[in-house]
Design an enzyme around this catalytic site. Structure first.
Site, mmCIF file in Angstrom:
data_model
loop_
_atom_site.group_PDB
_atom_site.id
_atom_site.type_symbol
_atom_site.label_atom_id
_atom_site.label_comp_id
_atom_site.label_asym_id
_atom_site.label_seq_id
_atom_site.Cartn_x
_atom_site.Cartn_y
_atom_site.Cartn_z
ATOM 1 N N HIS A 1 -17.289 -4.230 4.186
ATOM 2 C CA HIS A 1 -16.218 -5.792 4.538
ATOM 3 C C HIS A 1 -15.165 -6.071 3.596
ATOM 4 O O HIS A 1 -14.854 -7.344 3.475
ATOM 5 C CB HIS A 1 -17.938 -6.141 3.321
ATOM 6 C CG HIS A 1 -19.182 -6.673 4.532
ATOM 7 N ND1 HIS A 1 -19.191 -7.451 5.642
ATOM 8 C CD2 HIS A 1 -20.436 -6.290 4.059
ATOM 9 C CE1 HIS A 1 -20.126 -7.305 6.436
ATOM 10 N NE2 HIS A 1 -20.923 -6.620 5.312
ATOM 11 N N HIS B 1 -21.226 0.107 4.075
ATOM 12 C CA HIS B 1 -21.147 -0.910 4.928
ATOM 13 C C HIS B 1 -20.646 -1.883 3.566
ATOM 14 O O HIS B 1 -19.548 -2.797 4.515
ATOM 15 C CB HIS B 1 -22.438 -0.973 4.902
ATOM 16 C CG HIS B 1 -22.664 -2.174 5.199
ATOM 17 N ND1 HIS B 1 -23.008 -2.215 6.982
ATOM 18 C CD2 HIS B 1 -22.981 -3.593 5.481
ATOM 19 C CE1 HIS B 1 -23.829 -3.888 7.178
ATOM 20 N NE2 HIS B 1 -22.970 -4.342 6.272
HETATM 21 NI NI NI Z 1 -22.876 -6.425 5.642
#
Ligand code: NI
Length: 167
Positions: free
Chosen positions: A138, A134
């Protein structure tokens, strides 16, 4: 140390691609310390530099319940992913109040550097595996809601804009 401002989806700056860290100096160590403080205060289990508008490949994660296992990933690379995938309900400090299911590799091996610039490898499983994937998204300018259906994305964007106006 200082608390950093977290960008909220759909802020365009969340889509910038982070560059590699080349110099491991006091500036980077301060960034890591401030990011950790910001993550713990939120509270959250992970934070990528992109989320605090610093577009460099730096991630902090602590999936422990006691906030005692801070992991620092600078210039992280996934060097192996399991064929097995898992679906996990994810949330994000940049998309407050939104949780939804995302499918990712069940386990990954990551090569990264610490704040001294030393290279290490780590096998990540369970929540740590979900979290590093995750956070690395980003760094590539990707927010987890982009895995959801277009309809859900529109709903989330509208909800976030309303929230932003109310703040
Ligand atoms: Ni996040």
């Amino acid at each position: 140390m200082a608390l950093l401002n977290i960008l909220h989806y759909p802020d365009k700056r969340l889509h910038k691609i982070a560059r590699r860290v080349e110099v491991f100096d006091d500036r980077i160590r301060k960034l890591v310390a401030d990011m950790a403080e910001t993550m713990y205060a939120a509270p959250g289990v992970g934070l990528a530099a992109t989320q605090v508008d610093v577009h460099e490949r730096v991630v902090v994660i602590d999936v422990s319940e006691t906030h005692s296992e801070l992991r620092v990933f600078i210039n992280p690379e996934i060097i192996w992913s399991s064929k097995e995938h898992v679906v996990h309900e994810e949330g994000c400090l940049s998309v407050p109040g939104i949780y939804d299911e995302v499918e990712r590799a069940e386990s990954v091996r990551v090569r990264a550097q610490n704040e001294k610039g030393e290279t290490y490898e780590m096998d990540c499983e369970d929540l740590l595996a979900v979290c590093i994937q995750h956070e690395m998204d980003h760094l590539m300018g990707r927010v987890f809601v982009e895995y959801l259906s277009p309809l859900k994305q529109t709903r989330i964007r509208n909800k976030m804009k309303k929230l932003e106006r109310a703040m």
